[in-house]
Design a protein around this motif. Structure first.
Motif, PDB file in Angstrom:
ATOM      1  N   ALA A   1      47.670  48.420  17.989  1.00 54.80           N
ATOM      2  CA  ALA A   1      47.473  47.094  17.401  1.00 54.80           C
ATOM      3  C   ALA A   1      47.884  47.119  15.933  1.00 54.80           C
ATOM      4  O   ALA A   1      47.468  48.002  15.181  1.00 54.80           O
ATOM      5  CB  ALA A   1      46.011  46.686  17.519  1.00 54.80           C
ATOM      6  N   PRO A   2      48.697  46.174  15.497  1.00 52.58           N
ATOM      7  CA  PRO A   2      49.128  46.152  14.093  1.00 52.58           C
ATOM      8  C   PRO A   2      47.971  45.776  13.184  1.00 52.58           C
ATOM      9  O   PRO A   2      47.053  45.046  13.582  1.00 52.58           O
ATOM     10  CB  PRO A   2      50.214  45.067  14.085  1.00 52.58           C
ATOM     11  CG  PRO A   2      49.861  44.168  15.235  1.00 52.58           C
ATOM     12  CD  PRO A   2      49.277  45.067  16.279  1.00 52.58           C
ATOM     13  N   LEU A   3      47.984  46.275  11.959  1.00 55.15           N
ATOM     14  CA  LEU A   3      46.946  45.942  10.994  1.00 55.15           C
ATOM     15  C   LEU A   3      47.087  44.489  10.559  1.00 55.15           C
ATOM     16  O   LEU A   3      48.196  43.963  10.475  1.00 55.15           O
ATOM     17  CB  LEU A   3      47.047  46.863   9.764  1.00 55.15           C
ATOM     18  CG  LEU A   3      46.650  48.319   9.972  1.00 55.15           C
ATOM     19  CD1 LEU A   3      46.994  49.131   8.726  1.00 55.15           C
ATOM     20  CD2 LEU A   3      45.165  48.439  10.279  1.00 55.15           C
ATOM     21  N   GLU A   4      45.962  43.875  10.315  1.00 52.87           N
ATOM     22  CA  GLU A   4      45.986  42.479   9.888  1.00 52.87           C
ATOM     23  C   GLU A   4      46.706  42.333   8.552  1.00 52.87           C
ATOM     24  O   GLU A   4      46.656  43.214   7.695  1.00 52.87           O
ATOM     25  CB  GLU A   4      44.547  41.966   9.738  1.00 52.87           C
ATOM     26  CG  GLU A   4      43.765  42.681   8.654  1.00 52.87           C
ATOM     27  CD  GLU A   4      42.313  42.247   8.578  1.00 52.87           C
ATOM     28  OE1 GLU A   4      41.642  42.649   7.611  1.00 52.87           O
ATOM     29  OE2 GLU A   4      41.878  41.535   9.487  1.00 52.87           O
ATOM     30  N   LYS A   5      47.370  41.229   8.395  1.00 51.29           N
ATOM     31  CA  LYS A   5      48.051  40.943   7.142  1.00 51.29           C
ATOM     32  C   LYS A   5      47.019  40.536   6.097  1.00 51.29           C
ATOM     33  O   LYS A   5      46.047  39.839   6.401  1.00 51.29           O
ATOM     34  CB  LYS A   5      49.067  39.816   7.342  1.00 51.29           C
ATOM     35  CG  LYS A   5      49.869  39.480   6.099  1.00 51.29           C
ATOM     36  CD  LYS A   5      50.847  38.359   6.376  1.00 51.29           C
ATOM     37  CE  LYS A   5      51.626  37.996   5.111  1.00 51.29           C
ATOM     38  NZ  LYS A   5      52.576  36.870   5.353  1.00 51.29           N
ATOM     39  N   ALA A   6      47.198  41.000   4.866  1.00 55.81           N
ATOM     40  CA  ALA A   6      46.265  40.650   3.793  1.00 55.81           C
ATOM     41  C   ALA A   6      46.238  39.144   3.595  1.00 55.81           C
ATOM     42  O   ALA A   6      47.283  38.490   3.545  1.00 55.81           O
ATOM     43  CB  ALA A   6      46.672  41.351   2.497  1.00 55.81           C
TER      44      ALA A   6
ATOM     45  N   PHE B   1      40.009  42.983  -8.036  1.00 57.99           N
ATOM     46  CA  PHE B   1      40.654  44.090  -7.335  1.00 57.99           C
ATOM     47  C   PHE B   1      41.177  43.542  -6.002  1.00 57.99           C
ATOM     48  O   PHE B   1      40.400  42.985  -5.227  1.00 57.99           O
ATOM     49  CB  PHE B   1      39.680  45.241  -7.048  1.00 57.99           C
ATOM     50  CG  PHE B   1      39.075  45.852  -8.284  1.00 57.99           C
ATOM     51  CD1 PHE B   1      39.641  46.962  -8.885  1.00 57.99           C
ATOM     52  CD2 PHE B   1      37.920  45.313  -8.838  1.00 57.99           C
ATOM     53  CE1 PHE B   1      39.076  47.517 -10.027  1.00 57.99           C
ATOM     54  CE2 PHE B   1      37.344  45.866  -9.971  1.00 57.99           C
ATOM     55  CZ  PHE B   1      37.929  46.966 -10.567  1.00 57.99           C
ATOM     56  N   ARG B   2      42.469  43.692  -5.749  1.00 61.66           N
ATOM     57  CA  ARG B   2      43.056  43.194  -4.504  1.00 61.66           C
ATOM     58  C   ARG B   2      43.621  44.350  -3.685  1.00 61.66           C
ATOM     59  O   ARG B   2      44.186  45.301  -4.234  1.00 61.66           O
ATOM     60  CB  ARG B   2      44.187  42.196  -4.806  1.00 61.66           C
ATOM     61  CG  ARG B   2      44.685  41.434  -3.573  1.00 61.66           C
ATOM     62  CD  ARG B   2      45.961  40.666  -3.884  1.00 61.66           C
ATOM     63  NE  ARG B   2      47.070  41.578  -4.163  1.00 61.66           N
ATOM     64  CZ  ARG B   2      47.817  42.158  -3.224  1.00 61.66           C
ATOM     65  NH1 ARG B   2      47.580  41.917  -1.947  1.00 61.66           N
ATOM     66  NH2 ARG B   2      48.782  42.979  -3.569  1.00 61.66           N
ATOM     67  N   TYR B   3      43.458  44.284  -2.346  1.00 58.70           N
ATOM     68  CA  TYR B   3      43.892  45.369  -1.470  1.00 58.70           C
ATOM     69  C   TYR B   3      44.826  44.865  -0.379  1.00 58.70           C
ATOM     70  O   TYR B   3      44.666  43.745   0.123  1.00 58.70           O
ATOM     71  CB  TYR B   3      42.674  46.064  -0.834  1.00 58.70           C
ATOM     72  CG  TYR B   3      41.827  46.764  -1.868  1.00 58.70           C
ATOM     73  CD1 TYR B   3      42.078  48.085  -2.220  1.00 58.70           C
ATOM     74  CD2 TYR B   3      40.804  46.090  -2.537  1.00 58.70           C
ATOM     75  CE1 TYR B   3      41.331  48.718  -3.199  1.00 58.70           C
ATOM     76  CE2 TYR B   3      40.050  46.715  -3.515  1.00 58.70           C
ATOM     77  CZ  TYR B   3      40.323  48.028  -3.838  1.00 58.70           C
ATOM     78  OH  TYR B   3      39.587  48.647  -4.818  1.00 58.70           O
ATOM     79  N   ASP B   4      45.794  45.714  -0.013  1.00 62.13           N
ATOM     80  CA  ASP B   4      46.708  45.439   1.094  1.00 62.13           C
ATOM     81  C   ASP B   4      46.331  46.312   2.279  1.00 62.13           C
ATOM     82  O   ASP B   4      45.668  47.347   2.130  1.00 62.13           O
ATOM     83  CB  ASP B   4      48.154  45.739   0.683  1.00 62.13           C
ATOM     84  CG  ASP B   4      48.726  44.677  -0.249  1.00 62.13           C
ATOM     85  OD1 ASP B   4      48.558  43.477   0.054  1.00 62.13           O
ATOM     86  OD2 ASP B   4      49.327  45.047  -1.272  1.00 62.13           O
ATOM     87  N   SER B   5      46.778  45.916   3.460  1.00 62.74           N
ATOM     88  CA  SER B   5      46.587  46.759   4.643  1.00 62.74           C
ATOM     89  C   SER B   5      47.542  47.942   4.558  1.00 62.74           C
ATOM     90  O   SER B   5      48.686  47.807   4.121  1.00 62.74           O
ATOM     91  CB  SER B   5      46.860  45.956   5.916  1.00 62.74           C
ATOM     92  OG  SER B   5      45.893  44.950   6.102  1.00 62.74           O
TER      93      SER B   5
ATOM     94  N   ALA C   1      48.614  51.666   6.787  1.00 62.58           N
ATOM     95  CA  ALA C   1      48.461  52.388   8.048  1.00 62.58           C
ATOM     96  C   ALA C   1      47.479  53.548   7.957  1.00 62.58           C
ATOM     97  O   ALA C   1      46.689  53.791   8.869  1.00 62.58           O
ATOM     98  CB  ALA C   1      49.830  52.889   8.522  1.00 62.58           C
ATOM     99  N   SER C   2      47.520  54.287   6.862  1.00 64.98           N
ATOM    100  CA  SER C   2      46.658  55.470   6.731  1.00 64.98           C
ATOM    101  C   SER C   2      45.339  55.184   6.012  1.00 64.98           C
ATOM    102  O   SER C   2      44.439  56.018   6.031  1.00 64.98           O
ATOM    103  CB  SER C   2      47.402  56.581   5.987  1.00 64.98           C
ATOM    104  OG  SER C   2      47.741  56.164   4.668  1.00 64.98           O
ATOM    105  N   LEU C   3      45.212  54.003   5.406  1.00 66.30           N
ATOM    106  CA  LEU C   3      44.001  53.693   4.640  1.00 66.30           C
ATOM    107  C   LEU C   3      43.138  52.605   5.275  1.00 66.30           C
ATOM    108  O   LEU C   3      41.969  52.472   4.938  1.00 66.30           O
ATOM    109  CB  LEU C   3      44.386  53.265   3.213  1.00 66.30           C
ATOM    110  CG  LEU C   3      45.135  54.301   2.381  1.00 66.30           C
ATOM    111  CD1 LEU C   3      45.543  53.714   1.034  1.00 66.30           C
ATOM    112  CD2 LEU C   3      44.282  55.545   2.176  1.00 66.30           C
ATOM    113  N   GLY C   4      43.718  51.841   6.189  1.00 70.71           N
ATOM    114  CA  GLY C   4      42.946  50.817   6.869  1.00 70.71           C
ATOM    115  C   GLY C   4      43.368  49.404   6.497  1.00 70.71           C
ATOM    116  O   GLY C   4      44.310  49.198   5.728  1.00 70.71           O
ATOM    117  N   SER C   5      42.654  48.446   7.069  1.00 71.30           N
ATOM    118  CA  SER C   5      42.989  47.042   6.836  1.00 71.30           C
ATOM    119  C   SER C   5      42.606  46.615   5.426  1.00 71.30           C
ATOM    120  O   SER C   5      41.743  47.223   4.784  1.00 71.30           O
ATOM    121  CB  SER C   5      42.265  46.156   7.851  1.00 71.30           C
ATOM    122  OG  SER C   5      40.872  46.127   7.581  1.00 71.30           O
ATOM    123  N   ALA C   6      43.236  45.550   4.972  1.00 72.74           N
ATOM    124  CA  ALA C   6      42.992  45.056   3.619  1.00 72.74           C
ATOM    125  C   ALA C   6      41.527  44.660   3.427  1.00 72.74           C
ATOM    126  O   ALA C   6      40.902  45.000   2.420  1.00 72.74           O
ATOM    127  CB  ALA C   6      43.906  43.856   3.343  1.00 72.74           C
TER     128      ALA C   6
END
Length: 254
Positions: free
Chosen positions: A56-61, A127-131, A133-138
Motif C-alpha cells: 500500500a502506498p504511503l498517504e500523501k502529505a 514543523f511540517r513532515y512528508d511521508s 518510505a523508511s520513516l513512515g507516513s507524514a
C-alpha cells in the motif's frame, strides 16, 4: 605369521568398503536433498519478499507548505497579547527550509508608571513532515513530533509544577502545559502544542510583572495562548489553499 597379517589386511579393507559407500551414498543423497531444499528455500524466500506492486502506498502529505510564522497570528491578537511589542511584525528565526520549519517571536514591556510594568513574550514554531518510505507516513511522523514537544514542554528547564491538559478545538490534537519559572521575578509560562494533519505547532507565551505590578493572571495567559494557537492552526490551512483559477476569456474566432 605373514599369512595371518595378509588375511587381517584383507578383512580391514573389505570392512572399510561399506563405510566408504555409505558416506558416498549420504553425500550423494544430501546433494540431491540440498538441491531440492535450496529450491524450496529459494521459493520460500522469494515468496516472503514483499511485492512492491501490492504494498500500500504511503498517504500523501495533507499540507505541502507552511505559512509565514510572523503573519500567522492576527495583528490585533499580537497587540493584545504583547502590548508595546518592540516589533509588531515579529522576529523570524533563520531556516534553510521554510517549507519544513519556521518560527517567529515577539516581546514587549508595557510600563505603567508607579503601577509597575508587565512583560510579555510570544513565540510560534511550525514543523511540517512528508511521508517517507523508511520513516513512515507524514501524519504519523507529525504525531510523534507532537508527543515529543509535549514532553519537552513538561520538562522545561526550571519549570515548577507543570500542568498538562488537553486543549480541545485546536487542530487534530492539542495540549496545553502551564508552569512557573522563578528568575529575578516569577514568570508564568504557557505552552500550546497542536497538530493539524502533518504539521505541528508549538506556541510559547509567558509573562512577568516588574516594579510592584500585579502578577499575570495565569488563566488569562492560557486563554490568550489558546486564541493565538487557533489562529496559527487556521493559517496552515489557508497557506495551502490554491487560489481559484481565473476563467479564461474566449479567444476571438479567426
Amino acid at each position: 605369521m605373514h599369512r595371518s597379517a595378509s588375511r587381517l589386511t584383507r578383512v580391514l579393507a573389505c570392512a572399510a568398503v561399506p563405510v566408504i559407500l555409505t558416506v558416498a551414498g549420504c553425500s550423494s543423497d544430501s546433494g540431491k536433498d540440498k538441491g531440492s531444499n535450496d529450491g524450496k528455500k529459494s521459493d520460500a524466500s522469494s515468496s516472503a519478499k514483499p511485492n512492491a506492486k501490492s504494498a500500500a502506498p504511503l498517504e500523501k502529505a495533507a499540507f505541502a507548505t507552511l505559512p509565514d510564522p510572523c503573519k500567522a497570528v492576527q495583528t490585533a491578537t499580537i497587540e493584545a497579547l504583547v502590548p508595546e511589542a518592540k516589533d509588531k511584525n515579529g522576529t523570524a528565526t533563520k531556516s534553510n527550509d521554510l517549507t519544513s520549519r519556521a518560527s517567529c517571536s515577539w516581546n514587549g514591556l508595557d510600563e505603567d508608571g508607579l503601577k509597575g510594568s508587565q512583560y510579555r513574550w510570544l513565540s510560534l514554531s511550525y514543523f511540517r513532515y512528508d511521508s517517507h518510505a523508511s520513516l513512515g507516513s507524514a501524519n504519523a511522523r507529525a504525531e510523534e513530533q507532537y508527543n515529543k514537544q509535549v514532553e519537552a514542554a513538561k520538562a522545561s528547564e526550571g519549570a515548577q509544577d507543570p500542568k498538562a491538559e488537553a486543549a480541545a478545538g485546536i487542530g487534530d490534537q492539542g495540549t496545553s502545559v502551564a508552569y512557573t519559572v522563578k528568575k529575578e521575578v516569577d514568570f508564568s509560562n504557557t505552552t500550546i502544542v497542536a497538530r493539524t494533519q502533518n504539521v505541528v505547532i508549538t506556541l510559547d507565551y509567558n509573562g512577568a510583572a516588574y516594579e510592584g505590578a500585579g502578577a499575570p493572571d495565569r488563566a488569562k495567559l492560557l486563554q490568550d495562548a489558546i486564541t493565538a494557537a487557533k489562529e496559527a492552526v487556521a493559517s496552515v490551512d489557508a497557506a495551502n489553499k490554491q487560489p481559484a483559477e481565473q476563467p479564461q476569456s474566449p479567444q476571438p474566432q479567426q
